[in-house]
Write a protein that holds these residues in place. Structure first.
Motif, PDB file in Angstrom:
ATOM      1  N   LYS A 132      -5.377   0.138  -2.058  1.00 58.17           N
ATOM      2  CA  LYS A 132      -4.824  -1.174  -2.407  1.00 58.17           C
ATOM      3  C   LYS A 132      -4.897  -2.153  -1.237  1.00 58.17           C
ATOM      4  CE  LYS A 132      -1.602   0.179  -6.065  1.00 58.17           C
ATOM      5  NZ  LYS A 132      -0.178   0.166  -6.513  1.00 58.17           N
ATOM      6  N   LEU A 133      -4.530  -1.700  -0.046  1.00 52.66           N
ATOM      7  CA  LEU A 133      -4.515  -2.596   1.104  1.00 52.66           C
ATOM      8  C   LEU A 133      -5.910  -3.113   1.424  1.00 52.66           C
ATOM      9  CD1 LEU A 133      -1.971  -0.808   3.489  1.00 52.66           C
ATOM     10  CD2 LEU A 133      -1.621  -2.858   2.117  1.00 52.66           C
ATOM     11  N   LEU A 134      -6.907  -2.187   1.340  1.00 53.89           N
ATOM     12  CA  LEU A 134      -8.286  -2.592   1.617  1.00 53.89           C
ATOM     13  C   LEU A 134      -8.772  -3.593   0.571  1.00 53.89           C
ATOM     14  CD1 LEU A 134     -10.841  -2.314   3.273  1.00 53.89           C
ATOM     15  CD2 LEU A 134     -11.482  -0.329   1.867  1.00 53.89           C
ATOM     16  N   MET A 135      -8.432  -3.358  -0.705  1.00 51.69           N
ATOM     17  CA  MET A 135      -8.861  -4.271  -1.774  1.00 51.69           C
ATOM     18  C   MET A 135      -8.185  -5.645  -1.613  1.00 51.69           C
ATOM     19  SD  MET A 135     -10.597  -5.155  -4.348  1.00 51.69           S
ATOM     20  CE  MET A 135     -11.434  -3.634  -4.834  1.00 51.69           C
ATOM     21  N   GLN A 136      -6.917  -5.628  -1.266  1.00 52.67           N
ATOM     22  CA  GLN A 136      -6.224  -6.903  -1.039  1.00 52.67           C
ATOM     23  C   GLN A 136      -6.895  -7.693   0.081  1.00 52.67           C
ATOM     24  OE1 GLN A 136      -2.201  -5.666  -0.311  1.00 52.67           O
ATOM     25  NE2 GLN A 136      -1.584  -5.880  -2.451  1.00 52.67           N
ATOM     26  N   SER A 137      -7.284  -6.999   1.129  1.00 61.16           N
ATOM     27  CA  SER A 137      -7.965  -7.652   2.250  1.00 61.16           C
ATOM     28  C   SER A 137      -9.312  -8.218   1.807  1.00 61.16           C
ATOM     29  CB  SER A 137      -8.165  -6.651   3.393  1.00 61.16           C
ATOM     30  OG  SER A 137      -8.889  -7.246   4.454  1.00 61.16           O
ATOM     31  N   ASP A 138     -10.058  -7.458   1.006  1.00 65.05           N
ATOM     32  CA  ASP A 138     -11.360  -7.923   0.507  1.00 65.05           C
ATOM     33  C   ASP A 138     -11.202  -9.145  -0.388  1.00 65.05           C
ATOM     34  OD1 ASP A 138     -12.646  -5.905   1.855  1.00 65.05           O
ATOM     35  OD2 ASP A 138     -12.783  -4.550   0.127  1.00 65.05           O
ATOM     36  N   LEU A 139     -10.151  -9.148  -1.229  1.00 67.04           N
ATOM     37  CA  LEU A 139      -9.926 -10.288  -2.123  1.00 67.04           C
ATOM     38  C   LEU A 139      -9.544 -11.538  -1.325  1.00 67.04           C
ATOM     39  CD1 LEU A 139      -7.959  -8.568  -5.057  1.00 67.04           C
ATOM     40  CD2 LEU A 139     -10.351  -9.285  -5.029  1.00 67.04           C
ATOM     41  N   ASP A 140      -8.748 -11.358  -0.265  1.00 66.72           N
ATOM     42  CA  ASP A 140      -8.402 -12.501   0.591  1.00 66.72           C
ATOM     43  C   ASP A 140      -9.640 -13.079   1.255  1.00 66.72           C
ATOM     44  OD1 ASP A 140      -5.716 -12.323  -0.003  1.00 66.72           O
ATOM     45  OD2 ASP A 140      -5.223 -11.081   1.742  1.00 66.72           O
ATOM     46  N   LEU A 141     -10.534 -12.201   1.652  1.00 69.87           N
ATOM     47  CA  LEU A 141     -11.770 -12.639   2.293  1.00 69.87           C
ATOM     48  C   LEU A 141     -12.654 -13.419   1.320  1.00 69.87           C
ATOM     49  CD1 LEU A 141     -13.525 -12.579   4.837  1.00 69.87           C
ATOM     50  CD2 LEU A 141     -14.490 -10.400   4.034  1.00 69.87           C
ATOM     51  N   ILE A 142     -12.738 -12.936   0.078  1.00 64.77           N
ATOM     52  CA  ILE A 142     -13.536 -13.619  -0.948  1.00 64.77           C
ATOM     53  C   ILE A 142     -12.960 -15.002  -1.232  1.00 64.77           C
ATOM     54  CG2 ILE A 142     -14.017 -13.632  -3.438  1.00 64.77           C
ATOM     55  CD1 ILE A 142     -15.989 -12.016  -1.816  1.00 64.77           C
ATOM     56  N   TYR A 143     -11.627 -15.083  -1.327  1.00 65.33           N
ATOM     57  CA  TYR A 143     -10.994 -16.381  -1.581  1.00 65.33           C
ATOM     58  C   TYR A 143     -11.314 -17.353  -0.446  1.00 65.33           C
ATOM     59  CZ  TYR A 143      -7.539 -20.008  -2.404  1.00 65.33           C
ATOM     60  OH  TYR A 143      -6.949 -21.224  -2.622  1.00 65.33           O
ATOM     61  N   ALA A 144     -11.265 -16.858   0.791  1.00 69.69           N
ATOM     62  CA  ALA A 144     -11.557 -17.715   1.939  1.00 69.69           C
ATOM     63  C   ALA A 144     -12.989 -18.229   1.889  1.00 69.69           C
ATOM     64  CB  ALA A 144     -11.297 -16.956   3.232  1.00 69.69           C
ATOM     65  N   LYS A 145     -13.924 -17.366   1.487  1.00 69.72           N
ATOM     66  CA  LYS A 145     -15.328 -17.786   1.383  1.00 69.72           C
ATOM     67  C   LYS A 145     -15.500 -18.843   0.290  1.00 69.72           C
ATOM     68  CE  LYS A 145     -17.488 -13.529   3.100  1.00 69.72           C
ATOM     69  NZ  LYS A 145     -18.424 -12.414   2.771  1.00 69.72           N
ATOM     70  N   LEU A 146     -14.849 -18.631  -0.846  1.00 64.53           N
ATOM     71  CA  LEU A 146     -14.944 -19.600  -1.946  1.00 64.53           C
ATOM     72  C   LEU A 146     -14.350 -20.942  -1.530  1.00 64.53           C
ATOM     73  CD1 LEU A 146     -13.908 -17.298  -4.950  1.00 64.53           C
ATOM     74  CD2 LEU A 146     -16.201 -18.217  -4.505  1.00 64.53           C
ATOM     75  N   ASP A 147     -13.252 -20.885  -0.787  1.00 67.49           N
ATOM     76  CA  ASP A 147     -12.626 -22.120  -0.320  1.00 67.49           C
ATOM     77  C   ASP A 147     -13.551 -22.864   0.645  1.00 67.49           C
ATOM     78  OD1 ASP A 147     -10.249 -23.884  -0.131  1.00 67.49           O
ATOM     79  OD2 ASP A 147     -10.228 -23.207   1.953  1.00 67.49           O
ATOM     80  N   THR A 148     -14.250 -22.117   1.486  1.00 66.89           N
ATOM     81  CA  THR A 148     -15.218 -22.734   2.403  1.00 66.89           C
ATOM     82  C   THR A 148     -16.344 -23.416   1.633  1.00 66.89           C
ATOM     83  OG1 THR A 148     -14.753 -21.079   4.111  1.00 66.89           O
ATOM     84  CG2 THR A 148     -16.825 -22.283   4.300  1.00 66.89           C
ATOM     85  N   HIS A 149     -16.846 -22.737   0.582  1.00 72.45           N
ATOM     86  CA  HIS A 149     -17.897 -23.338  -0.261  1.00 72.45           C
ATOM     87  C   HIS A 149     -17.387 -24.631  -0.899  1.00 72.45           C
ATOM     88  CE1 HIS A 149     -20.140 -19.828   0.496  1.00 72.45           C
ATOM     89  NE2 HIS A 149     -19.701 -19.058  -0.502  1.00 72.45           N
ATOM     90  N   SER A 150     -16.151 -24.618  -1.344  1.00 72.58           N
ATOM     91  CA  SER A 150     -15.578 -25.796  -2.007  1.00 72.58           C
ATOM     92  C   SER A 150     -15.503 -26.972  -1.040  1.00 72.58           C
ATOM     93  CB  SER A 150     -14.178 -25.457  -2.544  1.00 72.58           C
ATOM     94  OG  SER A 150     -13.587 -26.593  -3.125  1.00 72.58           O
ATOM     95  N   ARG A 151     -15.050 -26.702   0.177  1.00 69.77           N
ATOM     96  CA  ARG A 151     -14.946 -27.775   1.161  1.00 69.77           C
ATOM     97  C   ARG A 151     -16.332 -28.302   1.561  1.00 69.77           C
ATOM     98  NH1 ARG A 151     -13.214 -25.654   5.475  1.00 69.77           N
ATOM     99  NH2 ARG A 151     -12.422 -23.616   4.858  1.00 69.77           N
TER     100      ARG A 151
END
Length: 576
Positions: free
Chosen positions: A104-123
């Motif tokens: 769970k902890l590893l998946m949560q970390s991966d999901l946070d990373l994906i969100y950060a990448k998507l946010d970068t694309h949006s900006r």
């Protein structure tokens, strides 16, 4: 092939076709991943955030299809980068659906990373749009879902509009705001969607400070609709709307000012927001609008409404008085516009509540005369406006003997009796209540009511179907007959005493308040003619039965009649 006109896209070039294919493929991947994300049951909060970002990017890419971007290497690089992120996201989504992740902890970390990448694309996408390097082509606008559409379709439509607001040129922003306003006006479910996608309110509020008139007007109109829903006012306040709304009042266009005033009127229905409006200079701006003679009533009406809401705060009330609000609103109470007139009258009532000094200021400014003019039967005012004016007169004038004197001089009693005889039911009942209250203020008021013929009208109400009406009429009469000339006038009509005695009969047990009726009769015994008519009435037995039933006031009345009868007989015998 001839050279194409400037700004038109060469849709037949290999580069263009390749880019279109890549862009369309990316959009399709986004759509597929969004659909898949709805079936994920774990890490729901994180996937909801990711899905919102996916929807935002998807809308941005769809908007990109409408622009000439064939020679922009930044866009090509961004699309390739997005495809890499989408591939990673799709893999994580599959593992969450299948519950095949290692921890769970590893998946949560991966999901946070994906969100950060998507946010970068949006900006990055926003930066490309804001740089102004793209030209708008023949836009394919996402159609608004039909009535009864599912929530996901509505969310996608709203998200698309918001993306256009964020990254589009001025015309695209204007069109998106127009479409969003049409949606929230026609179907309130879209307001719910906006509330769910919380960042939208912040975008709309930021547009209130736009130098572009149409953007400012469009955002203020949408915010005005949202503030019409009590459950979403806090979102508007939380987005920091009050300060920019006041700036629109000060410097915006006419339509922007009107929408801003409507917003503030709704927001200040909660007194907690009053100080925020005052702190940002709202009171001064609103008073200025109300004092200008050239403002449209569509602006003055809600501006009056805001100040009316703020008048309940003592410090703000004092500031308004110092700034000349009494004079301004006394003038506005004569307005021909119903909304302005009602709000101004209610403002005067609110600002004077519990403050005798302000009441006297209103009197000095001609407030009583202005209010009485509203209720003149020949005036064109609506019943609603007359009711509000009657309540204001009652609250502002009845605590002061001098104010009552002014009222009587302005034929107030004549207007009251006119409504009592011919007014609509709501106005008639209010006129009765006001007359009852007035009758208890002073002997001069009782005399004026008697001279105007009120007792004959009140007698009719003693037999009303409404207990409240019967009681009010009896209460007023009980006070009025304490005045000798009213008593004399009352007993001149034999039907008056007969009706009082009839109403005390056993068959009329619920016809009125016996205590008040007996009080009226007791007052009438103070005159010789009153005593004689009561004693000679065929309904005297009703009083005697009440006395036998140990009703104290009835026993007292019988004793009074008996004593007077004995004295009369004794006087006759002595002079024989």
């Amino acid at each position: 092939m001839g050279e194409e006109s400037k700004g038109q896209r060469d849709t037949h070039s290999p580069e263009s076709s390749a880019e279109d294919s890549s862009l369309r493929k990316t959009i399709d991947f986004f759509s597929s991943l969004i659909s898949l994300s709805h079936s994920i049951k774990v890490f729901s909060a994180k996937w909801q955030s990711i899905r919102s970002k996916l929807e935002e990017l998807s809308s941005g890419l769809i908007a990109l299809e409408n622009c000439d971007s064939s020679e922009n290497p930044e866009i090509n690089g961004l699309i390739l980068s997005m495809m890499v992120t989408i591939t990673e996201s799709y893999d994580l989504a599959r593992r969450c659906v299948d519950l095949s992740y290692s921890g769970k902890l590893l998946m949560q970390s991966d999901l946070d990373l994906i969100y950060a990448k998507l946010d970068t694309h949006s900006r990055k996408l926003s930066e490309i749009y804001n740089a102004g390097v793209l030209t708008r082509g023949f836009a394919i606008i996402v159609s608004r879902p039909g009535f009864g559409a599912c929530r996901d379709d509505m969310r996608f439509y709203v998200r698309d509009l918001v993306t256009r607001m964020k990254i589009g040129d001025i015309e695209m922003k204007r069109q998106a705001l127009t479409n969003l306003h049409a949606a929230v006006v026609e179907d309130e479910k879209y307001v719910n969607v906006i509330a769910e996608l919380g960042d939208i309110v912040h975008v709309l509020v930021s547009f209130l400070d736009s130098p572009e008139t149409e953007i400012q007007e469009g955002s203020s109109k949408v915010v005005s609709v949202i503030t019409g829903f009590d459950s979403y006012k806090s979102a508007v306040i939380g987005a920091g709307a009050i300060a920019p709304l006041i700036r629109v009042l000060e410097c915006g266009s006419q339509l922007g000012k009107e929408a801003s005033a409507r917003c503030l009127q709704k927001l200040t229905e909660n007194s907690d927001n009053a100080w925020s409006v005052s702190a940002h200079g709202g009171v001064t701006a609103l008073l200025k609008i109300c004092s200008l003679g050239d403002c449209r009533t569509e602006l003055i009406g809600p501006a009056c409404g805001v100040l009316k809401n703020l008048a309940g705060v003592e410090e703000i009330r004092r500031f308004m008085v110092e700034e000349g609000a009494i004079s301004t609103f006394t003038k506005l109470s004569r307005s021909k516009d119903e909304t302005v007139q009602i709000n101004s009258i209610e403002f005067l009532q609110n600002i004077a509540s519990g403050d005798e000094f302000i009441r006297q200021m209103i009197v000095k400014e001609g407030g009583i005369r202005a209010l009485v003019r509203v209720i003149e039967p020949r005036s064109a005012c609506s019943s609603k406006t007359r009711e509000i004016s009657l309540r204001a007169i009652e609250n502002l004038c009845f605590s002061s003997t001098s104010s009552i004197g002014i009222l009587l001089n302005y034929s107030f009693v004549d207007h009251l009796i006119c409504f009592l005889r011919n007014g609509e039911v709501s106005v008639q009942e209010l006129a009765l209540k006001v007359a009852v209250r007035l009758s208890g203020t002073s002997e001069e008021a009782k005399k004026a009511l008697g001279d105007a013929g009120f007792m004959a009208e009140l007698i009719k109400f003693l037999d009303s179907k409404s207990f409240e009406v019967r009681e009010m009429a009896a209460e007023a009469l009980a006070g009025m007959v304490l005045v000798p000339r009213n008593r004399k006038r009352f007993v001149q009509d034999d039907r008056n005493i007969a009706l009082l005695l009839q109403l005390l009969g056993p068959e009329q047990e619920h016809s009125g308040n016996k205590k008040l009726l007996l009080s009226i009769l007791m007052s009438l015994t103070s005159s010789n003619s009153g005593r004689r008519k009561i004693a000679s009435s065929g309904h005297l037995k009703n009083i005697e039965k009440l006395a036998e039933a140990e009703v104290y006031d009835a026993k007292k009345l019988v004793r009074k009649l008996s004593t007077n009868r004995f004295r009369t007989m004794f006087s006759g015998f002595w002079h024989f």
